[in-house]
Design a protein around this motif. Sequence first.
Motif, mmCIF file in Angstrom:
data_model
loop_
_atom_site.group_PDB
_atom_site.id
_atom_site.type_symbol
_atom_site.label_atom_id
_atom_site.label_comp_id
_atom_site.label_asym_id
_atom_site.label_seq_id
_atom_site.Cartn_x
_atom_site.Cartn_y
_atom_site.Cartn_z
ATOM 1 N N GLY A 153 1.024 -1.216 -0.033
ATOM 2 C CA GLY A 153 -0.076 0.048 0.046
ATOM 3 C C GLY A 153 0.865 1.155 0.106
ATOM 4 O O GLY A 153 2.115 1.258 -0.137
ATOM 5 N N LEU A 154 0.118 2.502 0.142
ATOM 6 C CA LEU A 154 0.685 3.864 0.398
ATOM 7 C C LEU A 154 0.950 3.862 1.725
ATOM 8 O O LEU A 154 0.153 3.967 2.625
ATOM 9 N N VAL A 155 2.333 4.434 2.063
ATOM 10 C CA VAL A 155 2.686 4.685 3.494
ATOM 11 C C VAL A 155 3.506 5.898 3.487
ATOM 12 O O VAL A 155 4.338 6.009 2.468
ATOM 13 N N GLN A 156 3.507 6.526 4.432
ATOM 14 C CA GLN A 156 4.259 7.774 4.586
ATOM 15 C C GLN A 156 5.602 7.292 5.233
ATOM 16 O O GLN A 156 6.004 6.190 5.750
ATOM 17 N N PRO A 157 6.815 7.998 4.919
ATOM 18 C CA PRO A 157 8.038 7.886 5.378
ATOM 19 C C PRO A 157 7.996 7.538 6.667
ATOM 20 O O PRO A 157 7.413 8.364 7.725
ATOM 21 N N GLY A 158 8.774 6.491 7.291
ATOM 22 C CA GLY A 158 8.735 6.055 8.683
ATOM 23 C C GLY A 158 7.614 5.259 9.145
ATOM 24 O O GLY A 158 7.527 4.895 10.242
ATOM 25 N N GLY A 159 6.870 4.985 8.050
ATOM 26 C CA GLY A 159 5.636 4.197 8.610
ATOM 27 C C GLY A 159 5.909 2.710 8.506
ATOM 28 O O GLY A 159 7.181 2.301 8.189
ATOM 29 N N SER A 160 5.098 1.917 8.774
ATOM 30 C CA SER A 160 5.242 0.490 8.471
ATOM 31 C C SER A 160 4.204 -0.383 7.857
ATOM 32 O O SER A 160 2.916 0.033 7.924
ATOM 33 N N LEU A 161 4.494 -1.683 7.509
ATOM 34 C CA LEU A 161 3.588 -2.321 6.496
ATOM 35 C C LEU A 161 3.907 -3.881 6.917
ATOM 36 O O LEU A 161 5.115 -4.024 7.272
ATOM 37 N N ARG A 162 3.193 -4.707 6.658
ATOM 38 C CA ARG A 162 3.404 -6.000 7.124
ATOM 39 C C ARG A 162 2.939 -6.705 5.805
ATOM 40 O O ARG A 162 1.747 -6.718 5.505
ATOM 41 N N LEU A 163 3.861 -7.526 4.985
ATOM 42 C CA LEU A 163 3.364 -8.197 3.681
ATOM 43 C C LEU A 163 3.029 -9.661 4.218
ATOM 44 O O LEU A 163 3.788 -10.197 5.023
ATOM 45 N N SER A 164 2.425 -10.299 3.451
ATOM 46 C CA SER A 164 2.126 -11.606 3.427
ATOM 47 C C SER A 164 2.435 -12.483 2.106
ATOM 48 O O SER A 164 2.184 -11.878 1.293
ATOM 49 N N CYS A 165 2.946 -13.704 2.175
ATOM 50 C CA CYS A 165 2.680 -14.364 0.895
ATOM 51 C C CYS A 165 2.277 -15.668 1.199
ATOM 52 O O CYS A 165 2.996 -16.464 1.832
ATOM 53 N N ALA A 166 1.173 -16.043 0.683
ATOM 54 C CA ALA A 166 0.287 -17.176 0.871
ATOM 55 C C ALA A 166 0.709 -18.355 -0.160
ATOM 56 O O ALA A 166 0.787 -17.595 -1.454
ATOM 57 N N THR A 167 1.260 -19.637 0.138
ATOM 58 C CA THR A 167 1.743 -20.354 -1.176
ATOM 59 C C THR A 167 0.838 -21.602 -1.158
ATOM 60 O O THR A 167 0.117 -21.900 -0.128
#
Length: 122
Positions: A10-24
């Motif tokens: 997604g779109l996030v500001q500098p300093g922000g956080s994200l959690r990515l997932s990869c379902a297999t």
Amino acid sequence: QVQLVESGGGLVQPGGSLRLSCATSGFAFSIKAMGWYRQAPGKQRELVAGITNGSRTTKYAESVKGRYTISRDNAKKTVYLQMTNLKSEDTAVYYCNFKNSINSLSDPDGIWGQGTQVTVSS
């Protein structure tokens, strides 16, 4: 057949956080090392994080060390990438892939998912 489905970007500001997932699915997830890769516009795809099948060992690119954390859930056949203190240069499409060993992740196979876009911008 092998399927890799990345999500969480997604779109996030500098300093922000994200959690990515990869379902297999379609391969023996629990015995494979998993990696997260990214490709920025005009650049080659690069390995940013890797994890062994039993989660004992992780490796990170210097550019993300201390900010990214890779983890996995073998029961769910899913690998995650927690990203913190994001910077504009982290903007890229992020992908997951697998190999037999963590040291082989730098030479991934040709099967890729659609990726998930991460955009870091104010």
